[in-house]
Design a protein around this motif. Structure first.
Motif, PDB file in Angstrom:
ATOM      1  N   LYS A 131       0.819  -1.208   0.000  1.00  7.45           N
ATOM      2  CA  LYS A 131       0.000   0.000   0.000  1.00  7.45           C
ATOM      3  C   LYS A 131       0.857   1.265   0.000  1.00  7.45           C
ATOM      4  N   SER A 132       0.225   2.368  -0.411  1.00  5.50           N
ATOM      5  CA  SER A 132       0.942   3.643  -0.502  1.00  5.50           C
ATOM      6  C   SER A 132       1.201   4.264   0.868  1.00  5.50           C
ATOM      7  N   ASN A 133       0.560   3.759   1.917  1.00  9.39           N
ATOM      8  CA  ASN A 133       0.746   4.321   3.264  1.00  9.39           C
ATOM      9  C   ASN A 133       1.802   3.560   4.073  1.00  9.39           C
ATOM     10  N   GLY A 134       2.627   2.755   3.405  1.00  9.72           N
ATOM     11  CA  GLY A 134       3.708   2.048   4.078  1.00  9.72           C
ATOM     12  C   GLY A 134       3.309   0.730   4.710  1.00  9.72           C
ATOM     13  N   VAL A 161       5.023   1.208  -0.360  1.00  7.17           N
ATOM     14  CA  VAL A 161       5.491  -0.170  -0.558  1.00  7.17           C
ATOM     15  C   VAL A 161       5.140  -0.542  -2.002  1.00  7.17           C
ATOM     16  N   TRP A 162       6.126  -0.410  -2.887  1.00  2.65           N
ATOM     17  CA  TRP A 162       5.875  -0.582  -4.323  1.00  2.65           C
ATOM     18  C   TRP A 162       5.579  -2.031  -4.692  1.00  2.65           C
ATOM     19  N   ALA A 177      10.255  -1.003  -1.086  1.00  2.00           N
ATOM     20  CA  ALA A 177       9.570   0.269  -0.914  1.00  2.00           C
ATOM     21  C   ALA A 177      10.404   1.447  -1.390  1.00  2.00           C
ATOM     22  N   ASP A 178       9.782   2.628  -1.298  1.00  2.00           N
ATOM     23  CA  ASP A 178      10.429   3.849  -1.762  1.00  2.00           C
ATOM     24  C   ASP A 178      11.587   4.260  -0.864  1.00  2.00           C
TER      25      ASP A 178
END
Length: 326
Positions: A131-134, A161-162, A177-178
């Motif tokens: 998800k984009s919120n880690g 988290v790509w 992740a980023d």
């Protein structure tokens, strides 16, 4: 050489070959999404395509949210998709010539974050989502949430988290992740990671896939224009680092495990041979935008010629092409 090409209605980002493809053609699944002009809302589409000498649309399923990733279950009977509205859905997949996809179940949408990638975890019916919120979630049964944890942060802020990739042989998953960090997780010991890999990739970790036959082998990819091969029993250093023509978005092992297919965004698509020190056997540069989705096409391949499908984003292009195997 290009075997067939197709222009997707929306920007193409995810591509998977049907495991249960009809014998006389290659069936593909393409996930798309596109921002509505002037808004942050997205439209999405899931396309079922048959490829022989051209590309034919078998089924189109549209959504009021973007499709960000798609993965078939290990048995090939189901496909799970992640959506930009913070939900995941599972479709039953068949060989039918009409409407081979049928919605089976869907998670409750989660406001405030995008679901970025997903994979099937052990036990077989569980779906893991990044998800984009880690955070990382695991759904089971009728898409009920059974695990949720904060997986990646950078300087106290959640990091997108790509990618998440799950072993099909052990209750293990890897996330990237980023924050440029890759983590190995044991589903029996959540939420504490089994291993944390820092200072190896020099940018966000965007891709990962477990080897199809060797249970301890894994490859990862990054914006840093590299693919790395790992032995998960010792993650202090990669077994191999392969330079790619561009930042990596997806990696796919060949079903026999000897080659790695790489979607290298603005660098096009390439095929690497880890057994030859990571030599690039071929590159495909016909995409005019970011190559996001790739997969092997076994129904269109022979012992000496492998077929590959790839799709790119802003130019809405899907190509099926051949590479010679020496």
């Amino acid at each position: 050489p290009i075997l067939a090409s197709f222009r997707t209605p929306l920007d193409a980002c995810a591509l998977e070959a049907f495991p249960q493809s009809p014998l006389d053609r290659q069936r593909l699944l393409c996930g798309c999404y596109q921002l509505r002009e002037g808004t942050q809302d997205r439209d999405g589409e899931l396309l079922v395509l048959d490829v022989v000498n051209d590309v034919r649309v078998v089924q189109s399923v549209t959504f009021e949210s973007g499709v960000t990733d798609a993965k078939f279950s290990p048995g090939g009977d189901y496909v799970a998709i992640s959506k930009s509205t913070g939900s995941a859905a599972v479709f039953a997949a068949t060989e039918a010539d009409a409407s081979p996809l049928r919605l089976d179940k869907e998670s409750t949408p989660e406001e405030g974050c995008l679901y970025l990638s997903l994979d099937w975890a052990l036990p077989e019916e569980a779906v893991c989502v990044s998800k984009s919120n880690g955070e990382v979630d695991i759904f089971a049964g009728e898409m009920q949430l059974v695990h949720n944890w904060s997986a990646h942060t950078h300087m106290g802020v959640p990091a997108e988290v790509w990618i998440v990739a799950c072993s099909k042989k052990d209750p293990l998953l890897v996330s990237g992740a980023d924050d440029s960090v890759m983590k190995l997780w044991d589903l029996r010991c959540l939420p504490t990671p089994t291993a944390v890999v820092r200072n190896m990739h020099n940018a966000g970790v965007t891709a990962a896939q477990w080897h199809p036959t060797e249970r301890h082998l894994l490859c990862s990819g990054s914006y840093d224009e590299s693919v790395r091969i790992w032995d998960t029993r010792s993650l202090k250093a990669p077994l191999q680092c392969i330079e790619t023509p561009g930042g990596v978005w997806r990696v796919k092992w060949h079903p026999n495990g000897n080659l790695v297919l790489v979607a290298s965004m603005y660098g096009g698509v390439c095929v690497a041979d880890p057994s030859s020190g990571g030599q690039l056997l071929t590159t495909f540069d016909e995409h005019e935008s970011m190559a996001y989705g790739v997969d092997w096409c076994p129904r269109l391949s022979t012992d000496s010629v492998f077929a590959v499908a790839s799709c790119s984003f802003y130019d809405k292009a899907l190509h099926v092409w051949h590479m010679q195997v020496t």
